[in-house]
Write an enzyme that holds these catalytic residues in place. Structure first.
Site, PDB file in Angstrom:
ATOM      1  N   ASN A 178       0.877  -1.175   0.000  1.00  0.00           N
ATOM      2  CA  ASN A 178       0.000   0.000   0.000  1.00  0.00           C
ATOM      3  C   ASN A 178       0.909   1.217   0.000  1.00  0.00           C
ATOM      4  OD1 ASN A 178      -1.874   1.980   0.387  1.00  0.00           O
ATOM      5  ND2 ASN A 178      -2.304   1.471   2.533  1.00  0.00           N
ATOM      6  N   TRP A 179       1.025   1.826  -1.170  1.00  0.00           N
ATOM      7  CA  TRP A 179       1.937   2.974  -1.276  1.00  0.00           C
ATOM      8  C   TRP A 179       1.382   4.215  -0.594  1.00  0.00           C
ATOM      9  CZ3 TRP A 179       3.567   2.988  -7.197  1.00  0.00           C
ATOM     10  CH2 TRP A 179       4.309   1.838  -7.471  1.00  0.00           C
ATOM     11  N   LYS A 180       0.109   4.208  -0.264  1.00  0.00           N
ATOM     12  CA  LYS A 180      -0.547   5.406   0.287  1.00  0.00           C
ATOM     13  C   LYS A 180      -0.283   6.586  -0.643  1.00  0.00           C
ATOM     14  CE  LYS A 180       0.167   3.464   4.835  1.00  0.00           C
ATOM     15  NZ  LYS A 180      -0.075   3.614   6.239  1.00  0.00           N
ATOM     16  N   HIS A 226      -9.624   1.059   4.611  1.00  0.00           N
ATOM     17  CA  HIS A 226      -8.370   1.296   5.341  1.00  0.00           C
ATOM     18  C   HIS A 226      -8.651   2.242   6.505  1.00  0.00           C
ATOM     19  CE1 HIS A 226      -4.291   2.503   6.283  1.00  0.00           C
ATOM     20  NE2 HIS A 226      -3.878   1.437   5.608  1.00  0.00           N
ATOM     21  N   GLU A 238      -7.112   4.658   7.658  1.00  0.00           N
ATOM     22  CA  GLU A 238      -6.893   6.087   7.360  1.00  0.00           C
ATOM     23  C   GLU A 238      -8.114   6.680   6.652  1.00  0.00           C
ATOM     24  OE1 GLU A 238      -3.116   5.559   5.382  1.00  0.00           O
ATOM     25  OE2 GLU A 238      -2.254   4.930   7.294  1.00  0.00           O
ATOM     26  N   GLU A 247      -5.776  -5.108  10.346  1.00  0.00           N
ATOM     27  CA  GLU A 247      -4.757  -4.097  10.596  1.00  0.00           C
ATOM     28  C   GLU A 247      -5.064  -3.382  11.902  1.00  0.00           C
ATOM     29  OE1 GLU A 247      -2.693  -2.801   6.794  1.00  0.00           O
ATOM     30  OE2 GLU A 247      -4.512  -1.617   6.887  1.00  0.00           O
ATOM     31  N   GLY A 282       2.057   2.068  10.665  1.00  0.00           N
ATOM     32  CA  GLY A 282       2.991   3.185  10.526  1.00  0.00           C
ATOM     33  C   GLY A 282       3.655   3.595  11.823  1.00  0.00           C
ATOM     34  N   SER A 318       3.034  -2.295  10.366  1.00  0.00           N
ATOM     35  CA  SER A 318       4.488  -2.332  10.567  1.00  0.00           C
ATOM     36  C   SER A 318       5.094  -3.704  10.277  1.00  0.00           C
ATOM     37  CB  SER A 318       4.854  -1.857  11.976  1.00  0.00           C
ATOM     38  OG  SER A 318       4.412  -0.522  12.165  1.00  0.00           O
ATOM     39  N   GLY A 336       2.653  -1.273   4.221  1.00  0.00           N
ATOM     40  CA  GLY A 336       2.751   0.139   3.871  1.00  0.00           C
ATOM     41  C   GLY A 336       4.198   0.539   3.635  1.00  0.00           C
ATOM     42  N   GLY A 337       4.841   1.059   4.669  1.00  0.00           N
ATOM     43  CA  GLY A 337       6.202   1.595   4.548  1.00  0.00           C
ATOM     44  C   GLY A 337       7.182   0.676   3.835  1.00  0.00           C
TER      45      GLY A 337
HETATM   46  C1  PEP Z   1      -0.900   0.021   5.750  1.00  0.00           C
HETATM   47  O1  PEP Z   1      -0.786   1.076   5.171  1.00  0.00           O
HETATM   48  O2  PEP Z   1      -1.905  -0.677   5.544  1.00  0.00           O
HETATM   49  C2  PEP Z   1       0.153  -0.410   6.666  1.00  0.00           C
HETATM   50  C3  PEP Z   1       0.041  -1.562   7.276  1.00  0.00           C
HETATM   51  O3  PEP Z   1       1.205   0.453   6.844  1.00  0.00           O
HETATM   52  P1  PEP Z   1       2.605   0.110   7.595  1.00  0.00           P
HETATM   53  O4  PEP Z   1       3.085  -1.209   7.043  1.00  0.00           O
HETATM   54  O5  PEP Z   1       3.510   1.251   7.200  1.00  0.00           O
HETATM   55  O6  PEP Z   1       2.328   0.031   9.037  1.00  0.00           O
END
Ligand code: PEP
Length: 251
Positions: A9-11, A96, A98, A168, A174, A214, A235-236
């Site tokens: 997930n590049w966001k 998500h 966010e 999640e 994050g 994470s 994500g990251g």
């Molecule tokens: C996400 O964006 O769904 C996510 C899990 O981010 P991260 O891996 O950065 O925590």
């Protein structure tokens, strides 16, 4: 049997050129390798068509990170599920945390989005998860169950069979604070039990349930070794091939 999936997930990261470059690099890195999971990248809308055109769809699936809850019409700034599908994307991340928190996406809105995604042949990657205070007050199972029931349980068994779930915990997204392997397995097993009760063993066994929060090269092997963890939403660690490949190769 259910699939193992590692989805990035590049966001809201990477401009168009950077995104296409990253997708191409990932595609190259996967070529000729034995990979034991499906690989997906969730890009911003404007990247979808270019990314889909620059990857081998047998190696990399493309996902949008959202779609509209309306089919078409006077909704300035929105992007419909049909438009997403027309780019070559096969998946859409929905619900998500966010989007729930910053854009006020309710269970009802998400139900509409899921319906439109399915009607347009997209696979929803449907996110669920509790915030820290819900876990600390031991409401996390109830919260996650409600998120599933309220947006998905009016689907037929056939349609539910097209959904991928991503657990999640919001406190892990994050933050660098991953759920422990035991916490992930405990919740994933609970989710699968919830699916058994509604749709029976076959649908529940065939549903991929990803972990997100994470996850990275250091913890993916342990997380993915759990019987009910069928991959990750990343994500990251999906923003560079160097960080994403070890997660993919954790399977
Ligand atoms: C996400 O964006 O769904 C996510 C899990 O981010 P991260 O891996 O950065 O925590």
């Amino acid at each position: 049997m259910r699939k193992n999936i590692v989805a990035g997930n590049w966001k809201m990261n990477k401009n168009l050129q950077e995104g296409v470059e990253l997708a191409k690099e990932l595609n190259e890195a996967l070529k000729g390798k034995t990979i034991n999971c499906d690989v997906v990248i969730g890009t911003p809308f404007i990247h979808l068509a270019a990314v889909a055109n620059n990857v081998d769809s047998n190696l990399v699936g493309v996902a949008a990170q959202n779609c509209a809850n309306k089919a078409s019409g006077a909704y300035t700034g929105e992007v419909s599920a049909e438009m997403v599908a027309s780019t070559g994307a096969k998946y859409v991340i929905l619900g998500h945390s966010e989007r729930r928190a910053y854009y006020h996406e309710t269970a009802e809105i998400l139900k509409e989005k899921v319906g439109l995604a399915l009607a347009n042949g997209l696979t929803p990657i449907f996110c669920i998860g509790e915030v820290l205070e819900e876990r600390e007050s031991e409401k996390h199972f109830d919260v996650v169950k409600s998120q599933i029931v309220d947006s998905l349980f009016e689907l037929s068994a056939e349609d539910f069979g097209k959904i991928v779930l991503a657990y999640e915990p919001v406190w892990a997204i994050g933050t660098g604070k991953t759920a422990s392997s035991d916490q992930a397995q405990e919740m994933h097993a609970f989710i699968r039990k919830t699916l058994v009760e509604k749709y029976g063993n076959e649908v529940a066994d065939n549903t991929s349930i990803l972990y997100g929060g994470s996850a990275n090269a250091d913890n993916a092997i342990e997380l993915f070794s759990n019987p009910d963890v069928d991959g990750g939403l990343i994500g990251g660690a999906s923003l560079s091939v160097d960080k994403f490949m070890p997660v993919i190769e954790a399977f």
